[in-house]
Design an enzyme around this catalytic site. Structure first.
Site, mmCIF file in Angstrom:
data_model
loop_
_atom_site.group_PDB
_atom_site.id
_atom_site.type_symbol
_atom_site.label_atom_id
_atom_site.label_comp_id
_atom_site.label_asym_id
_atom_site.label_seq_id
_atom_site.Cartn_x
_atom_site.Cartn_y
_atom_site.Cartn_z
ATOM 1 N N GLY A 169 0.858 -1.128 0.155
ATOM 2 C CA GLY A 169 0.106 0.011 0.033
ATOM 3 C C GLY A 169 0.806 1.177 0.030
ATOM 4 O O GLY A 169 0.626 2.148 -0.749
ATOM 5 N N CYS A 212 3.341 -8.826 2.140
ATOM 6 C CA CYS A 212 3.153 -9.772 1.080
ATOM 7 C C CYS A 212 4.351 -9.993 0.212
ATOM 8 O O CYS A 212 4.299 -11.292 -0.222
ATOM 9 C CB CYS A 212 2.526 -8.750 0.104
ATOM 10 S SG CYS A 212 2.010 -9.524 -1.422
ATOM 11 N N CYS A 238 2.327 -13.395 1.134
ATOM 12 C CA CYS A 238 1.763 -13.894 -0.150
ATOM 13 C C CYS A 238 2.496 -14.490 -1.401
ATOM 14 O O CYS A 238 2.456 -15.626 -1.616
ATOM 15 C CB CYS A 238 0.851 -12.966 -0.887
ATOM 16 S SG CYS A 238 0.055 -11.564 -0.068
ATOM 17 N N LYS A 287 4.764 -17.436 0.337
ATOM 18 C CA LYS A 287 3.710 -18.621 0.576
ATOM 19 C C LYS A 287 3.257 -19.159 -0.735
ATOM 20 O O LYS A 287 3.351 -20.352 -0.779
ATOM 21 C CB LYS A 287 2.440 -17.808 1.395
ATOM 22 C CG LYS A 287 1.269 -18.768 1.669
ATOM 23 C CD LYS A 287 0.477 -18.886 0.519
ATOM 24 C CE LYS A 287 -0.157 -17.793 -0.006
ATOM 25 N NZ LYS A 287 -1.100 -16.888 0.719
ATOM 26 N N ALA A 314 9.890 5.327 11.967
ATOM 27 C CA ALA A 314 9.336 6.646 11.844
ATOM 28 C C ALA A 314 8.130 6.708 12.847
ATOM 29 O O ALA A 314 7.493 5.703 13.293
ATOM 30 C CB ALA A 314 8.749 7.060 10.567
ATOM 31 N N TYR A 362 -6.772 -18.151 7.340
ATOM 32 C CA TYR A 362 -6.250 -18.396 6.057
ATOM 33 C C TYR A 362 -4.643 -19.034 6.438
ATOM 34 O O TYR A 362 -4.613 -19.719 5.903
ATOM 35 C CB TYR A 362 -5.893 -16.928 5.363
ATOM 36 C CG TYR A 362 -6.941 -16.188 4.844
ATOM 37 C CD1 TYR A 362 -6.873 -16.210 3.395
ATOM 38 C CD2 TYR A 362 -7.952 -15.502 5.501
ATOM 39 C CE1 TYR A 362 -7.693 -15.182 2.537
ATOM 40 C CE2 TYR A 362 -8.963 -14.910 4.940
ATOM 41 C CZ TYR A 362 -8.720 -14.611 3.339
ATOM 42 O OH TYR A 362 -9.735 -13.972 2.847
ATOM 43 N N ILE A 363 -3.791 -18.319 7.277
ATOM 44 C CA ILE A 363 -2.535 -18.788 7.284
ATOM 45 C C ILE A 363 -2.343 -20.156 7.896
ATOM 46 O O ILE A 363 -1.608 -20.907 7.189
ATOM 47 C CB ILE A 363 -1.839 -17.738 8.100
ATOM 48 C CG1 ILE A 363 -1.988 -16.269 7.530
ATOM 49 C CG2 ILE A 363 -0.272 -18.140 8.366
ATOM 50 C CD1 ILE A 363 -1.233 -15.213 8.315
ATOM 51 N N GLU A 386 -3.454 -22.472 5.033
ATOM 52 C CA GLU A 386 -2.713 -22.493 3.893
ATOM 53 C C GLU A 386 -1.183 -23.294 4.315
ATOM 54 O O GLU A 386 -0.903 -24.244 3.480
ATOM 55 C CB GLU A 386 -2.299 -21.226 3.288
ATOM 56 C CG GLU A 386 -3.359 -20.504 2.776
ATOM 57 C CD GLU A 386 -3.184 -19.302 2.254
ATOM 58 O OE1 GLU A 386 -3.967 -18.614 1.454
ATOM 59 O OE2 GLU A 386 -2.421 -18.478 2.687
ATOM 60 N N ARG A 396 -9.988 -24.040 17.336
ATOM 61 C CA ARG A 396 -10.657 -24.056 18.682
ATOM 62 C C ARG A 396 -12.122 -24.120 18.594
ATOM 63 O O ARG A 396 -12.848 -24.697 19.366
ATOM 64 C CB ARG A 396 -10.335 -22.895 19.522
ATOM 65 C CG ARG A 396 -10.587 -21.536 18.758
ATOM 66 C CD ARG A 396 -10.411 -20.371 19.384
ATOM 67 N NE ARG A 396 -10.429 -18.950 18.894
ATOM 68 C CZ ARG A 396 -10.211 -17.883 19.462
ATOM 69 N NH1 ARG A 396 -9.596 -17.793 20.725
ATOM 70 N NH2 ARG A 396 -10.450 -16.795 18.740
ATOM 71 N N ARG A 433 -13.563 -20.052 9.589
ATOM 72 C CA ARG A 433 -14.897 -19.539 10.137
ATOM 73 C C ARG A 433 -15.156 -18.117 9.274
ATOM 74 O O ARG A 433 -14.332 -17.164 8.783
ATOM 75 C CB ARG A 433 -14.868 -18.686 11.416
ATOM 76 C CG ARG A 433 -16.044 -18.123 12.304
ATOM 77 C CD ARG A 433 -15.697 -18.026 13.714
ATOM 78 N NE ARG A 433 -14.644 -17.313 13.808
ATOM 79 C CZ ARG A 433 -14.440 -15.945 14.340
ATOM 80 N NH1 ARG A 433 -15.754 -15.254 14.006
ATOM 81 N NH2 ARG A 433 -13.519 -15.219 14.612
ATOM 82 N N THR A 463 -3.614 -7.685 0.482
ATOM 83 C CA THR A 463 -2.650 -6.993 -0.460
ATOM 84 C C THR A 463 -3.592 -5.806 -1.618
ATOM 85 O O THR A 463 -3.211 -4.647 -1.665
ATOM 86 C CB THR A 463 -1.767 -7.829 -1.163
ATOM 87 O OG1 THR A 463 -1.061 -8.337 -0.232
ATOM 88 C CG2 THR A 463 -0.806 -6.829 -1.911
ATOM 89 N N ALA A 495 -8.922 -15.532 -2.613
ATOM 90 C CA ALA A 495 -8.526 -16.904 -2.545
ATOM 91 C C ALA A 495 -7.987 -17.307 -1.339
ATOM 92 O O ALA A 495 -7.300 -16.779 -0.918
ATOM 93 C CB ALA A 495 -7.782 -17.377 -3.909
ATOM 94 N N HIS A 538 -15.816 -26.024 -22.592
ATOM 95 C CA HIS A 538 -15.953 -27.439 -22.268
ATOM 96 C C HIS A 538 -14.749 -28.237 -22.814
ATOM 97 O O HIS A 538 -14.096 -27.690 -23.645
ATOM 98 C CB HIS A 538 -17.005 -28.123 -22.945
ATOM 99 C CG HIS A 538 -17.475 -29.556 -22.646
ATOM 100 N ND1 HIS A 538 -17.746 -30.060 -21.399
ATOM 101 C CD2 HIS A 538 -17.199 -30.879 -23.365
ATOM 102 C CE1 HIS A 538 -17.738 -31.409 -21.236
ATOM 103 N NE2 HIS A 538 -17.255 -31.740 -22.545
ATOM 104 N N GLU A 543 -17.287 -24.597 -16.074
ATOM 105 C CA GLU A 543 -18.366 -24.423 -16.927
ATOM 106 C C GLU A 543 -19.591 -24.783 -15.948
ATOM 107 O O GLU A 543 -20.755 -24.366 -16.225
ATOM 108 C CB GLU A 543 -17.946 -25.529 -17.904
ATOM 109 C CG GLU A 543 -18.114 -26.977 -17.538
ATOM 110 C CD GLU A 543 -18.192 -28.057 -18.729
ATOM 111 O OE1 GLU A 543 -18.970 -27.934 -19.818
ATOM 112 O OE2 GLU A 543 -17.188 -28.770 -18.908
#
Ligand code: NDP
Length: 451
Positions: free
Chosen positions: A15, A42, A47, A50, A114, A177-178, A181, A198, A204, A310, A340, A434, A439
């Site tokens: 960012g 990231c 990301c 990973k 900073a 996620y982490i 993955e 847990r 969730r 990200t 995703a 197809h 599809e």
């Protein structure tokens, strides 16, 4: 009053770098401070490494499948240090790219921590003080471990990329996620993976049917997943760490990894001293333009704990520049963000889960679960899921959930249709490609249920 800069950005992640670059390209005088490596979570510890580890972990299945397709192959062994060397060389290259983006656009950089001294002043760990008309905080977040005996011995996703050798066994705590993955990645790389979550089901907040399938497939792939289970304490023993669990068991694992959430990096930056409001988790409170309670100070990305992804931080950075430097007030659109989860199988999702949608309005649910051709031919029992949640009143597709190899790629495209407000009939009017898995998204004729 003359300032040193038009914009001072704190944080060189996705960012911050984007905002700095775009503001500088528009003619602003910009500086950026980063205390660690450029590229942020990231690129350096999220990301990117990973996903490369996901790719590495998928080869054992691919090689086994190749044999089913008639190839004479054998997997041999995985060389973690060879992979890790290449991985870190790639991260170094990417960090160089980020530094170069800044320098080639005239952004002055400070390899320093900073803090805010006042609404227009930043003090750096180098001892320097800089002033700016606007300050943008993009300092990201970091993993947290729960406070329990022995937790200091456990690793987080920050350390996983730096292990000198792969553990033989690992306990992963968490169901987000982490955790999910890395359970898949390490399992694929040959580590014996136990995962404690847990709650009643992992992931969730996502569609229940989709998370149920991911969980079933993770177990099927050999992950020892314990739901409704948590760690009580851990202590070092010969050959690893002994873990006492809420289910009464005591086991020894080579490594323990906490993937129990992340917190915003807002500590010790002088924020509250100058009147910037922080939320309960330490997140910087901002309005829809990413502006804090101090008009000259803005914040974007994970430090604001809105949607911690990200591409969202990048969009927040772009909207900030548009608002502040192009005199075009641009609120950040956080609606219908496709995402995703790089579990194995992957999950791609956009919009409402079935559960969220049915609480909101009457819906139709279209879903199909099947064995995909490529894996079925190789004798695997893997299943995939294609699911659409449709509003009965407007016919709009409110949610699309895909669990399948490549679901991340698929949901990016389905996300365009959903964001455009496509109806179920728009999906139906689209000709199938197809033979593909996706599809099915345009060929489901009858709802499996209404709610
Ligand atoms: P999440 O918040 O997604 O998940 C944290 C998990 O840890 C949850 O399952 C939570 O349980 C559990 N937990 C929290 N506290 C404790 C505790 N004290 N004891 C046991 N379990 C606990 O965090 P992650 O760290 O997985 O990821 C952080 C964020 O990073 C994500 O939300 C996402 O925004 C982003 N991310 C995105 C990725 C992607 O796009 N593919 C990949 C990785 C991260 P409970 O559910 O009960 O609260």
């Amino acid at each position: 009053m003359a300032f040193d800069y038009d914009l001072f950005v704190i944080g060189g992640g996705s960012g911050g770098v984007r905002a700095a670059r775009v503001a500088a390209q528009g003619g602003a005088k910009v500086a950026l401070a980063e205390e660690d490596r450029y590229g942020g979570t990231c690129v350096i510890r999220g990301c990117v490494p990973k996903k490369l580890m996901v790719f590495a972990s998928e080869f054992p299945n691919a090689i086994a499948d190749a044999a089913e397709y008639g190839w004479a192959v054998h997997a041999g062994g995985f060389d973690w240090s060879a992979f890790q060397g290449k991985l870190h060389a790639e991260l170094d290259r990417l960090e160089g790219v980020y530094r170069n983006i800044l320098s080639s656009n005239g952004v002055e950089t400070f390899d320093a921590r900073a803090k805010l001294a006042d609404a227009h002043t930043v003090s750096l760990s180098t001892g320097e003080t800089k002033t700016a008309k606007h300050i943008l905080i993009a300092s990201g977040g970091r993993p947290v471990k729960p406070d329990l005996p022995g937790a200091e011995h456990a690793i987080t996703s920050n350390e996983i990329f730096h292990l000198t050798e792969l553990p033989k066994s690992i306990l992963i705590i968490g169901g987000g996620y982490i955790a999910c993955e890395f359970a898949g990645i390490l399992n694929g790389l040959g580590v014996a993976v136990t995962q404690f979550y847990r709650g009643a089901q992992i992931l969730r907040g996502f569609d229940e049917e989709a998370r149920g399938l991911v969980s079933d497939e993770m177990i099927q792939n050999g992950i020892n997943l314990h739901l409704g289970t948590n760690i009580l304490e851990m202590s070092p023993v010969d050959g690893g760490y002994k873990v006492k669990a809420t289910n009464g068991t005591e086991e020894v694992y080579d490594q323990v990894m906490f993937a129990t959430g992340r917190v915003p990096n807002s500590d010790d930056m002088g924020l509250e001293d100058i009147g910037i409001k922080l939320g309960r988790k330490g997140q910087i409170e901002v309005d829809e333009y990413s502006q804090t309670a101090i008009p000259s100070v803005y914040a974007i990305g994970d430090v604001t704990d809105r949607v911690n992804l990200t591409p969202v931080a990048i969009r927040e950075g772009m909207a900030f520049v548009e608002t502040v430097f192009n005199a075009n007030p641009t609120p950040v659109d956080h609606d219908l963000i496709p995402t995703a989860i790089f579990t194995q199988p992957e999950m791609g999702t956009v919009g409402l889960s079935e559960e969220e949608a049915r609480d909101q309005e009457p819906i139709e649910v279209y879903a199909t679960s099947f064995k995909p051709m490529q894996q079925a031919f190789a004798g695997r029992s893997d299943r995939v899921l294609m699911k659409l949640i449709v509003s009965q009143a407007t016919r709009k597709v409110l949610g699309c959930h895909i669990v399948a190899p490549g679901a991340g790629e698929m949901i990016q495209l389905a996300g365009i249709a959903v964001k455009m407000g496509a109806t179920k009939e728009d999906f139906d009017r689209t000709c199938a490609v197809h033979p593909t898995m996706s599809e099915e998204l345009v060929t489901m004729k009858t709802p499996v249920r209404t709610a």
